[in-house]
Design an enzyme around this catalytic site. Structure first.
Site, PDB file in Angstrom:
ATOM      1  CE  LYS A   1      -3.965  -2.199   2.243  1.00  0.00           C
ATOM      2  NZ  LYS A   1      -4.772  -2.307   3.480  1.00  0.00           N
TER       3      LYS A   1
ATOM      4  N   GLY B   1     -13.157  -4.166   5.622  1.00  0.00           N
ATOM      5  CA  GLY B   1     -14.546  -4.612   5.680  1.00  0.00           C
ATOM      6  C   GLY B   1     -15.121  -4.746   4.285  1.00  0.00           C
TER       7      GLY B   1
END
Length: 814
Positions: A682, A796
């Protein structure tokens, strides 16, 4: 007087004929009518097939003639009362016997001339008009039958005869003067030359017959009755949202019909235009529909473009050579060579350098054209001043037509921009001096896509349709499909956007449905899909060649990440939740960005960092607006933040990690999160987007995980973490004693990146970060005193799916 023409579909069955007769009898109450009729639908094609079979020595033509005969006799029996059938049945049988005699002659000589074929074709209209006349008589309707062969005079150009209007007008007016009945039925399509030999006016010539009659007798109007409710903005077989054009000028109608609109035969317009006679296009099967009126004045239809049409089976002929520059006569010689072979030129385009000239012709004549042109330029070719004629096939023309286009700048740019964004390559361009049409030569395989793209672009009330191919239907993929279903109606109503899932794939099966997969039952559809690899899935997306296509990767597969170039090269936008492509070696990442730029398509991967948070988009906006990034600090693992926010030593560290996995926060293999590799990816993606050329090995990883935990299977990983509980509790206790919190932090500064577990003091921006939240701090020129902070749920299924959804919507606007 009014002239009504009924086409093959309008007289294709006894039921259709009765509907047409009812229309005529209703209209005859206001004005006398000349009714021009075509052959029963499909009859002319059947007669053509008979002639070809007979010429080839195939005696099966007799069976086809029997079928033609039976069809017409059946129509007589259904339309005429039994007591009135005898003479008509006998007449129909006689005409069908003549068809057989002609075909027997063709069979014996083994060939068929254009003259013989015209004679054969004439029987379709002759029989249909005789049956319809008798049907009116059975209804007690006074009616006359006119033989078109006696009234319409042509030259002897069999197959596409040219009308002698002087003599034809005289004959038609004389017949009208002698007419006593309020209704005339006459066959369309057929005529005769000066010697009384049957000729035809070209396929679709029944429209032309009606226009010739209307102009000769100064009819009040001409009505063309067919199976559609008027001329359409595009072919409704290809464009679901095509709309009826309420009014159109003669010139626009000619352009549309020339470029493939099948509703009206191109030569039809000229005779009635000269007289200013309105032409109505009406639907036999929906007579209440308003239809389209073709008249002198053009009316706006909500857009400068009136309609979109196409011609298929085109060949492009290119004459090129340095010897052409500055030398007069090359164009003339090219066109003379084509004219000598009776080859019609559909489109012409020439570069201002005079180095080349391109013409479009029917593909059927391409080889003949090449031979003729190469003969005409034999000397220049031998001296290498001109290249042999270049022939390209499998091409089509797509044309925009509109009288008002000349007063609207930017139409061409809008047209070619829309085609370019969808990967439709334009091979040649032509625009008439009237600016009434803009034509583009494209590959035939792209015609359907091109017409749909242009229809969306120029008819703004039409829904913009986006076609999705989704790979990966696990936790995030399932939520995305649920969100797509939930928002379908909202996007249609508020954004005029129709998202359709055309393809789905998991690791074992693929399924396609060009009408859109039902999102209420996608699991069953995929279960019933076919076995296939990601390559099969991508090939399926490419072969379908749909407009506004987006490929969505919701996997963690290196194989799937490897197919992105294939998609981008076909102007298929890629939305990647998968981080592997952008964290692959820099050369691959750079090539993907270049592909997206070169092919003018979208490559979007917002969810690679921060799930649904607008991290990458914000970074790009900063850079595009001229800001410079000096430092990035971030907590980028929702998993690790969840783990360290919940781990307090009362429950084993392994148990908290397992809880995070069960709640869907971790990667399929939690070691990617715990070992820092996911965070490394990332921060590298952010650094690359900020302009750095980083590789994974350039990133410092201060791992807090014992090496023994990273060996073996996932279950081995959990077992070893239990054994190492003391290690984890010591890290936690040391931070707690100093009043600090543990955060796994990624940093990028001065071209270097690092990740690792850090103790965060209470006053720091990273301290108050709870649950699975992520946070990114951008320190820039503009945000020097206080960083730009992006904070929120960073893991999520729902938030990740929503981030993918947002990228899909951005891709549709690219």
């Amino acid at each position: 007087m009014q002239v009504l023409k009924f086409g093959g579909t309008s007289v294709g069955s006894p039921e259709a004929i009765q509907a047409a007769m009812t229309i005529v009898q209703e209209k005859i109450k206001t004005d006398p009518i000349v009714m021009v009729v075509s052959a029963f639908g499909g009859t002319t094609d059947a007669l053509l097939q008979c002639s070809e079979m007979a010429a080839a020595g195939n005696e099966s033509f007799r069976e086809l003639i029997e079928a033609i005969t039976a069809r017409h006799l059946d129509a007589v029996k259904k339309l005429i009362p039994i007591q009135q059938q005898s003479s008509l049945l006998s007449a129909v049988k006689t005409l069908c016997n003549e068809i057989e005699d002609l075909c027997n002659g063709i069979f014996l000589v083994g060939e068929v001339s254009l003259r013989t074929r015209d004679k054969l074709f004439s029987y379709g209209e002759l029989i249909s008009s005789k049956i319809i006349t008798a049907a009116f008589q059975a209804r007690k309707q006074p009616v006359a039958w006119w033989d078109s062969r006696l009234l319409i005079r042509t030259d002897a150009s069999f197959g596409n005869a040219q009308v002698d209007f002087g003599r034809t007008n005289e004959l038609l007016r004389d017949s009208l003067f002698e007419l006593q009945e309020p209704l005339v039925v006459m066959p369309g399509f057929i005529a005769s030359d000066g010697n009384g030999i049957s000729t035809t006016l070209g396929r679709g010539g029944s429209d032309y017959t009606a226009a010739i009659v209307a102009a000769a007798i100064n009819a009040r109007h001409l009505e063309i009755w067919t199976d559609v409710s008027g001329m359409m903005t595009a072919d409704p077989r290809w464009v679901n949202n095509a709309k009826v054009i309420s009014a159109i000028s003669y010139q626009e109608a000619m352009e549309l019909s020339h470029f493939g609109a099948k509703v009206i035969y191109p030569p039809t317009i000229q005779p009635v235009m000269n007289k200013g006679i309105p032409v109505w296009i009406k639907n036999t099967f929906a007579p209440q529909d308003a239809g389209t009126v073709i008249q002198l004045e053009s009316y706006r239809n909500g857009a400068a473009v009136r309609g979109i049409s196409s011609i298929n089976q085109l060949a492009l002929l290119s004459l090129e050579g340095s010897g052409m520059v500055g030398v007069p006569g090359f164009s003339r010689r090219l066109f003379e060579a084509l004219s000598a072979e009776n080859i019609n030129v559909i489109l012409i385009t020439q570069g201002s350098s005079e180095h080349s000239i391109c013409v479009g012709v029917e593909a059927l004549f391409a080889d003949r054209a090449k031979a003729a042109v190469d003969r005409a330029f034999t000397n220049e070719i031998s001296l290498r001043r001109v290249e042999p004629l270049i022939v390209e096939k499998d091409l089509s023309i797509v044309a925009l037509v509109g009288e008002q286009m000349k007063s609207h700048p930017g139409i061409s740019g809008k047209m070619f921009g829309a085609l370019g964004r969808n990967g439709v390559n334009v091979r040649a361009i032509a625009q008439g001096s009237s600016e009434r049409n803009i034509s583009a030569v494209i590959a035939t395989r792209d015609v359907r896509k091109a017409i749909n793209v242009l229809h969306e672009e120029f008819f703004e009330t039409t829904l913009r349709q986006v076609n999705l191919f989704i790979s990966g239907v696990g936790n995030v993929g399932s939520r995305l499909l649920q969100q797509l279903q939930q928002q379908q109606q909202y996007l249609i109503e508020h954004a005029r956007l129709q998202l359709r899932v055309i393809g789905l794939a998991n690791s074992k099966k693929i399924v396609f449905n060009e009408d859109g997969i039902n999102l209420s039952s996608w699991k069953q559809a995929l279960e019933m899909g076919i076995p296939g690899t990601i390559r099969d899935f991508v090939e399926g997306a490419i072969q379908r060649n749909l407009r506004n296509t987006v490929f969505v990767d919701i996997t963690a597969s290196e194989t799937v990440a490897g197919v992105y170039p294939l998609l981008l090269e076909k102007n298929i936008a890629v939305v990647a939740c998968n981080k592997i492509a952008c964290s692959a070696p820099y050369a691959y990442y750079e090539s993907l960005k270049k592909h997206a730029h070169d092919y003018n398509t979208g490559f979007l991967f917002e969810t690679n960092v921060g799930a649904g948070l607008p991290v990458i988009g914000t970074l790009n906006d900063l850079l595009k607006s001229g800001d410079r990034v000096h430092r990035i600090q971030a907590v980028l693992s929702g998993t690790l933040n969840f783990v360290f926010n919940h781990y307090d030593g009362t429950k084993p560290f392994a148990g908290v990690v397992r809880q995070a996995q069960q709640e869907g926060y971790t990667e399929p293999d939690p070691r990617l999160d715990l070992g820092g590799k996911d965070v490394m990816r990332k921060i590298m993606i952010l650094a690359r987007e900020a302009g750095a050329r980083l590789e994974m090995e350039d990133i410092q990883n201060d791992s807090f995980m014992p090496e023994s935990c990273m060996q073996g299977s996932v279950e081995d990983f959990y077992k070893e973490m239990l054994h190492q509980e003391k290690h984890f509790s010591n890290i936690y206790e040391q931070a707690k004693q100093r009043g600090n919190k543990l955060k796994f932090v990624a940093t990028f500064e001065n071209g270097k990146a690092a990740v690792g577990l850090q103790e965060i003091e209470p006053g720091h921006d990273l301290y108050h970060l709870y649950g699975k939240d992520n946070i990114v701090l951008f320190h820039t020129d503009r945000y020097a005193q206080q960083p730009l902070v992006i904070k929120g749920a960073g893991a999520g299924a729902d938030v990740t799916a929503s981030g993918v959804f947002a990228d899909i919507l951005r891709a549709t606007l690219h």
